[in-house]
Design an enzyme around this catalytic site. Structure first.
Site, PDB file in Angstrom:
ATOM      1  N   TRP A  20       0.816  -1.225   0.000  1.00  0.00           N
ATOM      2  CA  TRP A  20       0.000   0.000   0.000  1.00  0.00           C
ATOM      3  C   TRP A  20       0.847   1.271   0.000  1.00  0.00           C
ATOM      4  O   TRP A  20       0.307   2.367  -0.099  1.00  0.00           O
ATOM      5  CB  TRP A  20      -0.921  -0.003   1.219  1.00  0.00           C
ATOM      6  CG  TRP A  20      -2.018  -1.020   1.164  1.00  0.00           C
ATOM      7  CD1 TRP A  20      -2.220  -1.983   0.220  1.00  0.00           C
ATOM      8  CD2 TRP A  20      -3.091  -1.156   2.110  1.00  0.00           C
ATOM      9  NE1 TRP A  20      -3.347  -2.714   0.516  1.00  0.00           N
ATOM     10  CE2 TRP A  20      -3.896  -2.227   1.675  1.00  0.00           C
ATOM     11  CE3 TRP A  20      -3.435  -0.491   3.288  1.00  0.00           C
ATOM     12  CZ2 TRP A  20      -5.037  -2.635   2.371  1.00  0.00           C
ATOM     13  CZ3 TRP A  20      -4.566  -0.903   3.984  1.00  0.00           C
ATOM     14  CH2 TRP A  20      -5.356  -1.959   3.522  1.00  0.00           C
ATOM     15  N   HIS A  79      12.805  -2.624  -0.966  1.00  0.00           N
ATOM     16  CA  HIS A  79      12.007  -2.064  -2.069  1.00  0.00           C
ATOM     17  C   HIS A  79      12.836  -0.973  -2.747  1.00  0.00           C
ATOM     18  O   HIS A  79      13.565  -0.227  -2.090  1.00  0.00           O
ATOM     19  CB  HIS A  79      10.686  -1.505  -1.525  1.00  0.00           C
ATOM     20  CG  HIS A  79       9.713  -1.185  -2.607  1.00  0.00           C
ATOM     21  ND1 HIS A  79       9.817  -0.051  -3.380  1.00  0.00           N
ATOM     22  CD2 HIS A  79       8.623  -1.865  -3.069  1.00  0.00           C
ATOM     23  CE1 HIS A  79       8.824  -0.056  -4.276  1.00  0.00           C
ATOM     24  NE2 HIS A  79       8.096  -1.135  -4.110  1.00  0.00           N
ATOM     25  N   GLU A 139      11.327  -6.835  -9.189  1.00  0.00           N
ATOM     26  CA  GLU A 139      10.595  -5.636  -9.599  1.00  0.00           C
ATOM     27  C   GLU A 139      11.495  -4.735 -10.435  1.00  0.00           C
ATOM     28  O   GLU A 139      12.294  -3.959  -9.884  1.00  0.00           O
ATOM     29  CB  GLU A 139      10.147  -4.857  -8.357  1.00  0.00           C
ATOM     30  CG  GLU A 139       9.262  -5.647  -7.419  1.00  0.00           C
ATOM     31  CD  GLU A 139       8.370  -4.723  -6.599  1.00  0.00           C
ATOM     32  OE1 GLU A 139       7.149  -4.861  -6.706  1.00  0.00           O
ATOM     33  OE2 GLU A 139       8.887  -3.845  -5.891  1.00  0.00           O
ATOM     34  N   GLY A 153       5.019   1.571 -10.892  1.00  0.00           N
ATOM     35  CA  GLY A 153       4.206   2.787 -10.870  1.00  0.00           C
ATOM     36  C   GLY A 153       4.185   3.542 -12.197  1.00  0.00           C
ATOM     37  O   GLY A 153       3.746   4.681 -12.253  1.00  0.00           O
ATOM     38  N   GLY A 206       1.420  -2.740  -6.313  1.00  0.00           N
ATOM     39  CA  GLY A 206       1.323  -1.419  -5.684  1.00  0.00           C
ATOM     40  C   GLY A 206      -0.025  -0.792  -5.970  1.00  0.00           C
ATOM     41  O   GLY A 206      -1.028  -1.092  -5.313  1.00  0.00           O
ATOM     42  N   GLY A 207      -0.078   0.069  -6.976  1.00  0.00           N
ATOM     43  CA  GLY A 207      -1.270   0.856  -7.287  1.00  0.00           C
ATOM     44  C   GLY A 207      -2.569   0.056  -7.333  1.00  0.00           C
ATOM     45  O   GLY A 207      -3.587   0.475  -6.756  1.00  0.00           O
TER      46      GLY A 207
HETATM   47  C1  PEP Z   1       5.414  -1.896  -5.864  1.00  0.00           C
HETATM   48  O1  PEP Z   1       5.226  -0.929  -5.165  1.00  0.00           O
HETATM   49  O2  PEP Z   1       6.093  -2.809  -5.405  1.00  0.00           O
HETATM   50  C2  PEP Z   1       4.834  -1.932  -7.202  1.00  0.00           C
HETATM   51  C3  PEP Z   1       5.110  -2.938  -7.963  1.00  0.00           C
HETATM   52  O3  PEP Z   1       4.016  -0.878  -7.571  1.00  0.00           O
HETATM   53  P1  PEP Z   1       3.056  -0.811  -8.887  1.00  0.00           P
HETATM   54  O4  PEP Z   1       2.265  -2.094  -8.911  1.00  0.00           O
HETATM   55  O5  PEP Z   1       2.199   0.378  -8.648  1.00  0.00           O
HETATM   56  O6  PEP Z   1       3.945  -0.692 -10.060  1.00  0.00           O
END
Ligand code: PEP
Length: 263
Positions: A11, A102, A174, A180, A241-242
């Site tokens: 979040w 992260h 990631e 994002g 995330g989003g």
């Molecule tokens: C994250 O915050 O780990 C992420 C992958 O964000 P998003 O899904 O918004 O790209």
């Protein structure tokens, strides 16, 4: 071997206590008719100040379909570290996981691989499981050093950690350029990198750890992308995330992982 998939919602810095309760209520509603055994592991990571109400909300009606994670921790057990939170303090809230490394923490708060390794060890010593994030920048990808960069992050993060503890841990791949931004990494390429991470774990810790550790993909995961991502051989779930900030979109992603979950 079958690995239980995980769909984890990061979040980030969103949702006060009231908003946390509202989002959890929405999620519980979305998942209420689904047998827990058919679901992936569903994890949410609210901000520290919402962990208490999140824990209370999840205990209400005995909701055992959603686990809690923290977004960060400090590795020292206590002391003069203004603004930090010790793992023992987080244990007040029935946490199953703590996200570490992260890219936003690495980028904006100067977290190093050495700090991430200390956090991973301290988390495991406290009986919680780390979700260790790794990933390359766009510049590193364009220079062709994606694999060596990630191998280095993983080698350092798991330095001195036993094969047994590694097996229980979780990694989230990631690519930073996909976080994002709305740009998802092509699923075949994400699977290739995740396989490479599994090979790295194999060379460091052996077959058992490599076959057991769950490796998630993260970076603009949406309800429309999850089926293809989960269809890949080595992608064991997603760090979201989003799209985790709305109960309906997160629930769609959770449901998208069900095909791999009921094994
Ligand atoms: C994250 O915050 O780990 C992420 C992958 O964000 P998003 O899904 O918004 O790209």
């Amino acid at each position: 071997m079958s690995r239980k998939p995980i769909i984890a919602g990061n979040w980030k810095m969103h949702n006060n206590c009231a908003q946390t309760i509202e989002l959890i209520e929405g999620l519980k509603q979305e998942l209420k008719d689904i047998d827990k055994n058919l679901l992936p592991e569903v994890v949410i990571a609210p901000v520290f100040t919402s962990l208490y109400v999140a824990d209370e909300e999840l205990k209400k009606c005995g909701c055992n379909k959603i686990s809690l994670a923290a977004q960060n921790c400090y590795y020292e057990p206590k002391g003069a570290f203004t603004g930090e939170i010790a793992i023992d303090m987080l244990k007040d809230f029935n946490l199953k996981y703590i996200i570490i490394g992260h890219s936003e923490r690495r980028q904006y708060f100067n977290e190093t691989d050495e700090m991430i390794n200390k956090k991973a060890k301290a988390i495991l010593e406290n009986g919680i499981l780390p979700i260790v994030c790794c990933g390359e920048t766009l510049e590193q990808r364009e220079r062709g050093i994606t694999d060596s960069h990630i191998q280095s992050q993983i080698t350092k993060a798991f330095d001195g950690i036993s094969a047994e503890d590694t097996a229980k841990s979780v990694i989230a791949y990631e690519p930073i350029w996909a976080i994002g931004t709305g740009k998802t990494c092509d699923s075949i390429e994400a699977n290739r990198v995740i396989k490479m991470i599994r090979e790295t774990i194999k060379s460091l810790k052996g077959d058992m750890a490599a076959n057991s550790i769950r490796i998630l993909y993260g970076g603009s995961v949406k309800p429309e992308t999850i089926d293809e991502q989960m269809a890949q051989s080595d992608i064991d779930g997603a760090l979201v995330g989003g799209a985790s900030l709305k109960a309906d979109s997160f629930a769609k992603i959770v449901k998208g992982a069900m095909a791999k979950a009921g094994v």
